[in-house]
Motif scaffolding. Sequence first.
Motif, mmCIF file in Angstrom:
data_model
loop_
_atom_site.group_PDB
_atom_site.id
_atom_site.type_symbol
_atom_site.label_atom_id
_atom_site.label_comp_id
_atom_site.label_asym_id
_atom_site.label_seq_id
_atom_site.Cartn_x
_atom_site.Cartn_y
_atom_site.Cartn_z
ATOM 1 N N TRP A 27 13.416 6.288 0.877
ATOM 2 C CA TRP A 27 12.141 6.738 1.590
ATOM 3 C C TRP A 27 12.037 8.175 1.652
ATOM 4 O O TRP A 27 12.619 8.792 2.402
ATOM 5 C CB TRP A 27 11.923 6.174 2.896
ATOM 6 C CG TRP A 27 10.831 6.118 3.697
ATOM 7 C CD1 TRP A 27 10.427 7.161 4.691
ATOM 8 C CD2 TRP A 27 9.843 5.044 3.614
ATOM 9 N NE1 TRP A 27 9.211 6.697 5.037
ATOM 10 C CE2 TRP A 27 8.891 5.705 4.618
ATOM 11 C CE3 TRP A 27 9.567 3.938 2.966
ATOM 12 C CZ2 TRP A 27 7.710 4.893 4.829
ATOM 13 C CZ3 TRP A 27 8.448 3.364 3.040
ATOM 14 C CH2 TRP A 27 7.549 3.858 4.026
ATOM 15 N N VAL A 46 7.080 7.496 -1.013
ATOM 16 C CA VAL A 46 5.808 7.307 -0.040
ATOM 17 C C VAL A 46 4.361 7.334 -0.877
ATOM 18 O O VAL A 46 3.695 6.512 -0.689
ATOM 19 C CB VAL A 46 6.002 8.186 1.126
ATOM 20 C CG1 VAL A 46 4.531 8.057 1.991
ATOM 21 C CG2 VAL A 46 7.041 7.749 2.138
ATOM 22 N N LEU A 49 3.966 4.396 -3.060
ATOM 23 C CA LEU A 49 3.749 3.157 -2.309
ATOM 24 C C LEU A 49 2.175 3.297 -1.497
ATOM 25 O O LEU A 49 1.447 2.313 -1.535
ATOM 26 C CB LEU A 49 4.889 3.101 -1.002
ATOM 27 C CG LEU A 49 5.076 1.611 -0.160
ATOM 28 C CD1 LEU A 49 5.064 0.626 -1.386
ATOM 29 C CD2 LEU A 49 6.194 1.924 0.743
ATOM 30 N N ARG A 50 1.754 4.275 -0.986
ATOM 31 C CA ARG A 50 0.380 4.654 -0.677
ATOM 32 C C ARG A 50 -0.633 4.400 -1.874
ATOM 33 O O ARG A 50 -1.673 3.730 -1.367
ATOM 34 C CB ARG A 50 0.161 6.120 -0.121
ATOM 35 C CG ARG A 50 -1.022 6.065 0.499
ATOM 36 C CD ARG A 50 -1.130 7.263 1.553
ATOM 37 N NE ARG A 50 -2.623 7.509 2.070
ATOM 38 C CZ ARG A 50 -3.237 6.727 2.457
ATOM 39 N NH1 ARG A 50 -2.859 5.668 2.969
ATOM 40 N NH2 ARG A 50 -4.607 7.057 2.839
ATOM 41 N N ILE A 60 -0.643 0.538 -2.168
ATOM 42 C CA ILE A 60 -1.410 -0.208 -1.425
ATOM 43 C C ILE A 60 -2.933 -0.084 -1.374
ATOM 44 O O ILE A 60 -4.047 -1.048 -1.090
ATOM 45 C CB ILE A 60 -1.105 -0.226 0.259
ATOM 46 C CG1 ILE A 60 -1.157 1.431 0.529
ATOM 47 C CG2 ILE A 60 0.302 -0.680 0.301
ATOM 48 C CD1 ILE A 60 -0.982 1.675 2.161
ATOM 49 N N ARG A 80 14.818 -0.326 8.745
ATOM 50 C CA ARG A 80 13.622 0.624 8.872
ATOM 51 C C ARG A 80 12.537 -0.013 8.434
ATOM 52 O O ARG A 80 11.341 0.617 8.555
ATOM 53 C CB ARG A 80 14.144 1.807 8.426
ATOM 54 C CG ARG A 80 15.178 2.564 8.973
ATOM 55 C CD ARG A 80 15.816 3.648 8.071
ATOM 56 N NE ARG A 80 14.961 5.030 8.185
ATOM 57 C CZ ARG A 80 14.633 5.666 7.133
ATOM 58 N NH1 ARG A 80 15.407 5.790 6.168
ATOM 59 N NH2 ARG A 80 13.775 6.743 7.472
ATOM 60 N N HIS A 111 9.720 -0.705 10.971
ATOM 61 C CA HIS A 111 8.889 0.247 11.647
ATOM 62 C C HIS A 111 8.259 1.295 10.875
ATOM 63 O O HIS A 111 7.168 1.639 11.392
ATOM 64 C CB HIS A 111 10.120 1.215 12.374
ATOM 65 C CG HIS A 111 9.788 2.522 12.611
ATOM 66 N ND1 HIS A 111 8.932 2.885 13.803
ATOM 67 C CD2 HIS A 111 10.207 3.995 12.327
ATOM 68 C CE1 HIS A 111 8.680 4.240 13.721
ATOM 69 N NE2 HIS A 111 9.226 4.810 12.926
ATOM 70 N N LEU A 112 8.855 1.314 9.835
ATOM 71 C CA LEU A 112 8.153 2.375 8.529
ATOM 72 C C LEU A 112 6.734 1.804 7.989
ATOM 73 O O LEU A 112 5.760 2.247 7.819
ATOM 74 C CB LEU A 112 8.938 2.793 7.429
ATOM 75 C CG LEU A 112 10.218 3.744 7.884
ATOM 76 C CD1 LEU A 112 11.193 3.797 6.794
ATOM 77 C CD2 LEU A 112 9.564 4.942 8.354
ATOM 78 N N VAL A 113 6.813 0.146 7.910
ATOM 79 C CA VAL A 113 5.664 -0.246 7.171
ATOM 80 C C VAL A 113 5.156 -1.564 7.585
ATOM 81 O O VAL A 113 3.823 -1.615 7.818
ATOM 82 C CB VAL A 113 6.291 -0.767 5.576
ATOM 83 C CG1 VAL A 113 5.449 -1.538 4.954
ATOM 84 C CG2 VAL A 113 7.002 0.483 4.690
ATOM 85 N N PRO A 135 2.916 -0.452 11.040
ATOM 86 C CA PRO A 135 1.554 0.133 10.821
ATOM 87 C C PRO A 135 0.468 -0.872 10.325
ATOM 88 O O PRO A 135 -0.603 -0.644 10.889
ATOM 89 C CB PRO A 135 2.176 1.350 9.862
ATOM 90 C CG PRO A 135 3.571 1.551 10.135
ATOM 91 C CD PRO A 135 4.032 0.294 10.658
ATOM 92 N N ALA A 136 1.091 -1.815 9.300
ATOM 93 C CA ALA A 136 0.205 -2.566 8.710
ATOM 94 C C ALA A 136 -0.386 -3.654 9.776
ATOM 95 O O ALA A 136 -1.512 -3.909 9.485
ATOM 96 C CB ALA A 136 0.955 -3.367 7.575
ATOM 97 N N PRO A 142 -2.390 -6.566 5.008
ATOM 98 C CA PRO A 142 -0.969 -6.970 4.261
ATOM 99 C C PRO A 142 -0.127 -6.050 4.335
ATOM 100 O O PRO A 142 -0.338 -4.936 3.758
ATOM 101 C CB PRO A 142 -1.491 -7.923 3.186
ATOM 102 C CG PRO A 142 -2.861 -7.247 2.604
ATOM 103 C CD PRO A 142 -3.522 -6.827 3.905
ATOM 104 N N ALA A 143 1.314 -6.041 4.729
ATOM 105 C CA ALA A 143 2.254 -5.188 4.546
ATOM 106 C C ALA A 143 2.843 -5.408 3.196
ATOM 107 O O ALA A 143 3.304 -6.564 2.653
ATOM 108 C CB ALA A 143 3.148 -5.319 5.724
ATOM 109 N N PRO A 144 3.230 -4.323 2.531
ATOM 110 C CA PRO A 144 3.997 -4.398 1.191
ATOM 111 C C PRO A 144 5.362 -5.100 1.723
ATOM 112 O O PRO A 144 5.946 -5.038 2.661
ATOM 113 C CB PRO A 144 4.586 -3.130 0.816
ATOM 114 C CG PRO A 144 3.316 -2.320 1.486
ATOM 115 C CD PRO A 144 2.969 -2.796 2.631
#
Lengths: 625, 625
Positions: free
Chosen positions: B469, B474, B477-478, B481, B505, B508-510, B513-514, B520-522
């Motif tokens: 990470w 990031v 990944l951004r 999405i 993690r 917390h990381l993904v 926030p989604a 939808p979260a990855p």
Amino acid sequence: IAGVPILGLDALASASYGPEALLTVLIGLGTLATQYVPWITLLIVGLLGILYVSYRQTIAAYPSGGGAYSVAKENMGTNASLLAAAALAIDYVLNVAVAVSAGIGALVSAVPTLLSYTVELCLGVVALLTIVNLRGVRASGAAFAIPTYVFVASLFAVIAIGVARTVASGGAPVPVDPPHLATPHATTSLVSLWLLVHAFSSGCTAMTGVEAVSNGVPIFHPPAWVGARRTLTLIVGILVVLLLGVAFLSRAYGITATPPGTAQYESVLSQMVAAVVGRGPFYYVAIGSVVAVLCLSANTSFADFPRLCRIIAVDRFLPEMFVHRGRRLAYSFGILALATTSAVLLVVFEGITDHLIPLFAIGAFLAFTTSQAAMVAHWWRVRGPSWWRHLAVNALGAVATATTLIVIAISKLEDGAWISVVLVAGSILLFKRVRAHYDFVAHATAARDVTLDFRKSEPPIVVVPMLRWDAVTVKALRFAIGFSPEVMAVQVLTGDRDADDLTSRWRHLVVEPADRLGVPAPRLVVIHSRYRELLRTLVRFVRHVSSRHPDREIAVVVPQLVEPRWYQWLLHTPIASLLKTALLLRGGPQIVVINTPWYLDAWIPEQRRLAAPPMRGGLGDAAPT
Amino acid sequence: IAGVPILGLDALASASYGPEALLTVLIGLGTLATQYVPWITLLIVGLLGILYVSYRQTIAAYPSGGGAYSVAKENMGTNASLLAAAALAIDYVLNVAVAVSAGIGALVSAVPTLLSYTVELCLGVVALLTIVNLRGVRASGAAFAIPTYVFVASLFAVIAIGVARTVASGGAPVPVDPPHLATPHATTSLVSLWLLVHAFSSGCTAMTGVEAVSNGVPIFHPPAWVGARRTLTLIVGILVVLLLGVAFLSRAYGITATPPGTAQYESVLSQMVAAVVGRGPFYYVAIGSVVAVLCLSANTSFADFPRLCRIIAVDRFLPEMFVHRGRRLAYSFGILALATTSAVLLVVFEGITDHLIPLFAIGAFLAFTTSQAAMVAHWWRVRGPSWWRHLAVNALGAVATATTLIVIAISKLEDGAWISVVLVAGSILLFKRVRAHYDFVAHATAARDVTLDFRKSEPPIVVVPMLRWDAVTVKALRFAIGFSPEVMAVQVLTGDRDADDLTSRWRHLVVEPADRLGVPAPRLVVIHSRYRELLRTLVRFVRHVSSRHPDREIAVVVPQLVEPRWYQWLLHTPIASLLKTALLLRGGPQIVVINTPWYLDAWIPEQRRLAAPPMRGGLGDAAPT
Ligand SMILES: [K+]
Ligand SMILES: [K+]
Ligand SMILES: [K+]
Ligand SMILES: [K+]
Ligand SMILES: [K+]
Ligand SMILES: [K+]
């Protein structure tokens, strides 16, 4: 006793160049030299005794293998460990160079016609070792054991016979094959202390390799340290007998060194064996075992150097290629690095052992000293039962090796030892630079607590380079309109074959279909390039778009025809691959490169899909039209 | 007259190997050979006369330059044009090989100590020509003019003096430096018609190069055809004088050929000049000009061959690299192809002109024949005023050259002419295969009337390979999405440094926030690779996803750290680049590869942008959240 060939080979091999290195310094004294050899040898044996008790302690303290790098890192910190790493690396490289050159020196002593091919033979051995190690050939124990046993047995026999004849003849034995006459020399009677110090410094290379047992403790059956200590005792014992035996026979038979790198060269061991037993079959067996043991001694560096590189690289002081993706590949880089550097040294020093000795002595004693000093720090830090006694023993070792190191540095600096100093300093600098770069990258890319940002941002501006209107570019364009409403198709016309201006057909092909669905249509930009510079024109256009929209991402969709056979690739200019690379290196930080490959061997299903794309229910349908 | 050096050089150069080729066939006859030379030469001159009138017509009919390929294509269709192209290509390659070997043959005649370096010298000349032409050095007119004038003037002088002395001495001149004695031979008196036909076939190579003027018409001032015809007349006139002169002197002085490829070798011209004027300074000037003219004659192929490749490649019978992106680069491929093939021929035939002559004769006369036949077809098709007269002239040319071609083919087939036949057939096959592949690709990718489909299709399934990470991943990944709700982050753990399992993690990381934004979260997929096969594991995963969703596009977003300095690239395994290539070649047809580069030298602004992305109005805001 089974451990002796594997862990002792390196230490015992040095008996074939250490005494000779000593005698070569005294070459100017003629036969007078042989009078001093026993005394200097006794000094070396004394130092070896100190190292012996020191390493006995290391074995007990680090039963998992006490490599100088790890011990220094654990007890003295980063800088000391890097010094140890650099010293060990130089030591390994020079062990290869010295052992190979000494092995070839023994060979050309037995077969003098090969003398003029010394460098070529040395490089041949390095190449052979490289290939064997790259291919990962597992040497059987016998491959190491037999040469070692023959080596020890034949040299012991020579020493025994020689000593017996000396005693029988009342101190003046008649050589079977007389050794070379000492060269008469201008400085014949000038015996200075300085010269003897020089000889001692060179002779100290006879000690190299004794540290191997302390690194190899884990191979013994538990309790490992007991077996390891017994093996160390045996190895040092044999080495002492060999060194004293050679010194005794040198004096008794009047054997001196011959000038290295000349046609008169013959190794000391070769003269000694010939003097005691003559040049019969036994001579060739003995010298053959010397050659074999020296080459196998070089081979130990090929096993250890890549391992050293790996543990340094794990700590990020060397590039990750020495660690990554399967040991075999990573070790290959280490093997090649070792082979290259030792080959360079062999070429530069023309395969002459004597010229490499000063470099080797510095490297080896720097490694000994850091290792001993680290053990002193270990006892100071750990403070187990009777720690002060252990500390005192290793401190004696550290002081003795450090003193020797200083003596070597002073007496040999001009003879090439400075090269080792420069190499050690250069290595440490390299380690630090590599680590600094990794730290900078880690700092720059750190995102430890950055949670993923799901707020909608503007979609990128999409650029689609198209040479013509075909399935390949249509696929790219269709992908582009799928994820951004701002799409620009760019056609660069260079006047080359097969690119007709799309301007007139754009309305029909793109704009009208878009208007029917009420969605934004991609814009067509046609650029005429007078100089046929397709790539440069495209990159320039992308940079132009970037600079006009400095806050937007620019996605370039690169259409690419993928052909199934490699030779078909020759039929097309690799424009897509070149464009991807050019954009990556010169496109600027806003760039994202999207590559839509179009597969020739899958074209029929692909055509079908283009004609009628599937419209199933799914997440994609949630998007507005 | 200015056109003679440029367009006539190639034709005149053959005077130095054509007569010798003829004499070499008759070597078995000894001095008797010289009796037949004038008659065979008259036959050759007659054939040359026919070619002369034929090419006069070509010049008038194709003032823009009547290359055999274009003329055949225009008048006889594709197959004939490909035959012409293959013949011309072989002709150019052999012109290089023959001219260079003959040039070196002249050189070693003057400096016999160089004889054993024949092949090396030949390759040296080819290398020099290659470099000069690759670099695009513009030769001044003088570079061509001076050697040509010296060549013609000195040979004319030799002929004039020789003829004068012959007449003065009543037909038996005394040679200044006597020529080699004819080798006595078993077959001495066996003069068969077959042998004379052989000699004629070889001697016909004296005609090669006369077509150059008809290709070069555009360089003349208008009316170009007038100047071109005058130049052709001049060139053919000079050539005839040279051929007849050499034949006369050969007979008068009893000059025969020497066995090629042996230590006794001396070129016919060298013997002739020496016999007439001796081996003084004049001899060296004359032979020097012969060497220079032959090398420059090879150079004309270097100018013409890339041009031929280009026009063939424009018609898609050769790979587009011979056309694309700037003439200089495209011509480089042609130059290298010519240099390689002629170098191979020179090595195979050991730089001996005589062995190359059969191959050359076939290539040249095949080119002549197709060119003449195409002109016949031209007159038949166009039918201008008095077309039947023009047709008759070219028909005579075609029949004469075709007859000669058949004679050559029959008499020389076993001597190597079959190689040219194989090469011609192979070239035509290659042309057709290349074109067939291009046609197949064009058919497969055709999308002429396919309008762009704007119907919304399902967004792709997105796979993001992540090692760890950080800002680089990031960013990827951004981006992912942003254009698809179905994103999978894949972490392959290989046990190498610096990849800690993200499972704990991820919430917390993904995910959190989604959830906060209700999007939808990855999904995170962690794969443990026991064999450290990062690439293979990733490709296998992507193919697995593809096969489970056969109707979806799979977009793989590859994060990539881009470092500003090239040596910094050594510090990182090129995993991103390897992955992109592996996906392209083995990812399957559903794949789209997206590369999000992260630039180290732009990291500060980038970090700022990641922390607070700009949220301006724009088309992107129209999307739902
Ligand atoms: K040793
Ligand atoms: K050693
Ligand atoms: K060592
Ligand atoms: K000619
Ligand atoms: K020619
Ligand atoms: K030609």
